[in-house]
Design a protein around this motif. Sequence first.
Motif, PDB file in Angstrom:
ATOM      1  N   ILE A  17      41.870  35.494  42.933  1.00 42.49           N
ATOM      2  CA  ILE A  17      40.664  35.773  42.146  1.00 42.49           C
ATOM      3  C   ILE A  17      40.222  37.227  42.241  1.00 42.49           C
ATOM      4  N   HIS A  18      40.808  37.981  43.164  1.00 41.80           N
ATOM      5  CA  HIS A  18      40.406  39.378  43.344  1.00 41.80           C
ATOM      6  C   HIS A  18      40.942  40.297  42.261  1.00 41.80           C
ATOM      7  N   TYR A  19      41.873  39.815  41.446  1.00 38.29           N
ATOM      8  CA  TYR A  19      42.502  40.677  40.442  1.00 38.29           C
ATOM      9  C   TYR A  19      42.318  40.098  39.053  1.00 38.29           C
ATOM     10  N   LEU A  20      42.076  40.982  38.103  1.00 37.87           N
ATOM     11  CA  LEU A  20      41.942  40.567  36.705  1.00 37.87           C
ATOM     12  C   LEU A  20      43.291  40.055  36.215  1.00 37.87           C
ATOM     13  N   PRO A  21      43.308  39.022  35.371  1.00 39.95           N
ATOM     14  CA  PRO A  21      44.574  38.451  34.924  1.00 39.95           C
ATOM     15  C   PRO A  21      45.442  39.433  34.140  1.00 39.95           C
ATOM     16  N   SER A  22      44.835  40.366  33.443  1.00 43.35           N
ATOM     17  CA  SER A  22      45.604  41.293  32.614  1.00 43.35           C
ATOM     18  C   SER A  22      46.210  42.430  33.420  1.00 43.35           C
ATOM     19  N   SER A  23      45.781  42.620  34.663  1.00 43.74           N
ATOM     20  CA  SER A  23      46.270  43.739  35.459  1.00 43.74           C
ATOM     21  C   SER A  23      46.227  43.388  36.928  1.00 43.74           C
ATOM     22  N   SER A  24      47.330  43.578  37.619  1.00 46.61           N
ATOM     23  CA  SER A  24      47.338  43.313  39.050  1.00 46.61           C
ATOM     24  C   SER A  24      46.753  44.494  39.824  1.00 46.61           C
ATOM     25  N   HIS A  25      46.372  45.559  39.121  1.00 46.59           N
ATOM     26  CA  HIS A  25      45.850  46.755  39.789  1.00 46.59           C
ATOM     27  C   HIS A  25      44.325  46.831  39.772  1.00 46.59           C
ATOM     28  N   ARG A  26      43.677  46.199  38.802  1.00 48.47           N
ATOM     29  CA  ARG A  26      42.208  46.241  38.722  1.00 48.47           C
ATOM     30  C   ARG A  26      41.642  45.051  39.483  1.00 48.47           C
ATOM     31  N   GLY A  27      40.785  45.319  40.444  1.00 48.55           N
ATOM     32  CA  GLY A  27      40.215  44.266  41.262  1.00 48.55           C
ATOM     33  C   GLY A  27      38.840  43.845  40.803  1.00 48.55           C
ATOM     34  N   ARG A  28      38.481  42.608  41.119  1.00 47.29           N
ATOM     35  CA  ARG A  28      37.131  42.111  40.865  1.00 47.29           C
ATOM     36  C   ARG A  28      36.315  42.333  42.124  1.00 47.29           C
ATOM     37  N   LYS A  29      35.056  42.673  41.942  1.00 45.62           N
ATOM     38  CA  LYS A  29      34.137  42.866  43.062  1.00 45.62           C
ATOM     39  C   LYS A  29      32.826  42.160  42.744  1.00 45.62           C
ATOM     40  N   THR A  30      32.083  41.840  43.794  1.00 46.83           N
ATOM     41  CA  THR A  30      30.755  41.256  43.629  1.00 46.83           C
ATOM     42  C   THR A  30      29.788  42.369  43.211  1.00 46.83           C
ATOM     43  N   PRO A  31      28.581  42.007  42.787  1.00 49.45           N
ATOM     44  CA  PRO A  31      27.613  43.039  42.406  1.00 49.45           C
ATOM     45  C   PRO A  31      27.347  44.075  43.507  1.00 49.45           C
ATOM     46  N   ASP A  32      27.508  43.692  44.775  1.00 48.97           N
ATOM     47  CA  ASP A  32      27.296  44.666  45.858  1.00 48.97           C
ATOM     48  C   ASP A  32      28.582  45.405  46.239  1.00 48.97           C
ATOM     49  N   GLY A  33      29.652  45.231  45.451  1.00 43.80           N
ATOM     50  CA  GLY A  33      30.891  45.981  45.648  1.00 43.80           C
ATOM     51  C   GLY A  33      31.877  45.382  46.630  1.00 43.80           C
ATOM     52  N   LYS A  34      31.605  44.206  47.159  1.00 47.16           N
ATOM     53  CA  LYS A  34      32.505  43.558  48.119  1.00 47.16           C
ATOM     54  C   LYS A  34      33.488  42.644  47.388  1.00 47.16           C
ATOM     55  N   PRO A  35      34.632  42.342  48.006  1.00 42.93           N
ATOM     56  CA  PRO A  35      35.541  41.359  47.418  1.00 42.93           C
ATOM     57  C   PRO A  35      34.855  39.985  47.336  1.00 42.93           C
ATOM     58  N   THR A  36      35.154  39.237  46.301  1.00 43.34           N
ATOM     59  CA  THR A  36      34.530  37.926  46.083  1.00 43.34           C
ATOM     60  C   THR A  36      35.038  36.904  47.091  1.00 43.34           C
ATOM     61  N   ASP A  37      34.116  36.158  47.682  1.00 45.09           N
ATOM     62  CA  ASP A  37      34.426  35.033  48.547  1.00 45.09           C
ATOM     63  C   ASP A  37      33.989  33.787  47.777  1.00 45.09           C
ATOM     64  N   LEU A  38      34.931  32.920  47.449  1.00 45.59           N
ATOM     65  CA  LEU A  38      34.617  31.742  46.627  1.00 45.59           C
ATOM     66  C   LEU A  38      33.492  30.898  47.223  1.00 45.59           C
ATOM     67  N   SER A  39      33.537  30.644  48.505  1.00 44.77           N
ATOM     68  CA  SER A  39      32.531  29.785  49.140  1.00 44.77           C
ATOM     69  C   SER A  39      31.165  30.447  49.227  1.00 44.77           C
ATOM     70  N   ARG A  40      31.136  31.737  49.471  1.00 48.03           N
ATOM     71  CA  ARG A  40      29.878  32.445  49.699  1.00 48.03           C
ATOM     72  C   ARG A  40      29.223  32.945  48.416  1.00 48.03           C
ATOM     73  N   ASP A  41      30.017  33.476  47.491  1.00 45.47           N
ATOM     74  CA  ASP A  41      29.474  34.212  46.344  1.00 45.47           C
ATOM     75  C   ASP A  41      29.395  33.423  45.046  1.00 45.47           C
ATOM     76  N   CYS A  42      30.052  32.294  44.961  1.00 45.53           N
ATOM     77  CA  CYS A  42      30.200  31.608  43.674  1.00 45.53           C
ATOM     78  C   CYS A  42      29.487  30.257  43.678  1.00 45.53           C
ATOM     79  N   ASP A  43      28.832  29.945  42.564  1.00 49.39           N
ATOM     80  CA  ASP A  43      28.174  28.647  42.401  1.00 49.39           C
ATOM     81  C   ASP A  43      29.212  27.585  42.078  1.00 49.39           C
ATOM     82  N   LEU A  44      29.077  26.433  42.737  1.00 52.17           N
ATOM     83  CA  LEU A  44      29.994  25.314  42.544  1.00 52.17           C
ATOM     84  C   LEU A  44      29.451  24.383  41.466  1.00 52.17           C
TER      85      LEU A  44
END
Length: 123
Positions: A17-44
Amino acid sequence: MAPHVQTFPSSQLPSHIHYLPSSSHRGRKTPDGKPTDLSRDCDLFSFVQYDCQIARPNEANCPVVCAPVKRFFRVCPMKNGGTFTAETTSWEYLNALGKGARDAAAGGGTTTQLEVGAQTTKR
């Protein structure tokens, strides 16, 4: 025709989930700039779909049998203000089983289960 979708084991979902599907080089980050943690940052979220089969397809007026299938997904915020959604059904079950095994090993004896067939919920 639908675009190609990469497949991988559900245990690898948190790293994928850290990388955009169209590019393995562009990463996804949370609004505070940290890598996304599924359990902590995302609504279930969850919903129930139904898998329906014709009991005896060669007979007229035969019954259709439907079984509920619970699906889980998480909606995660991104640094650019948008969100992305990941279907996490297998990962949620894998984590629930892993948590139960860790609790039992620690002497807690508690097993975590995900209820199948429950109403659509938001954590």
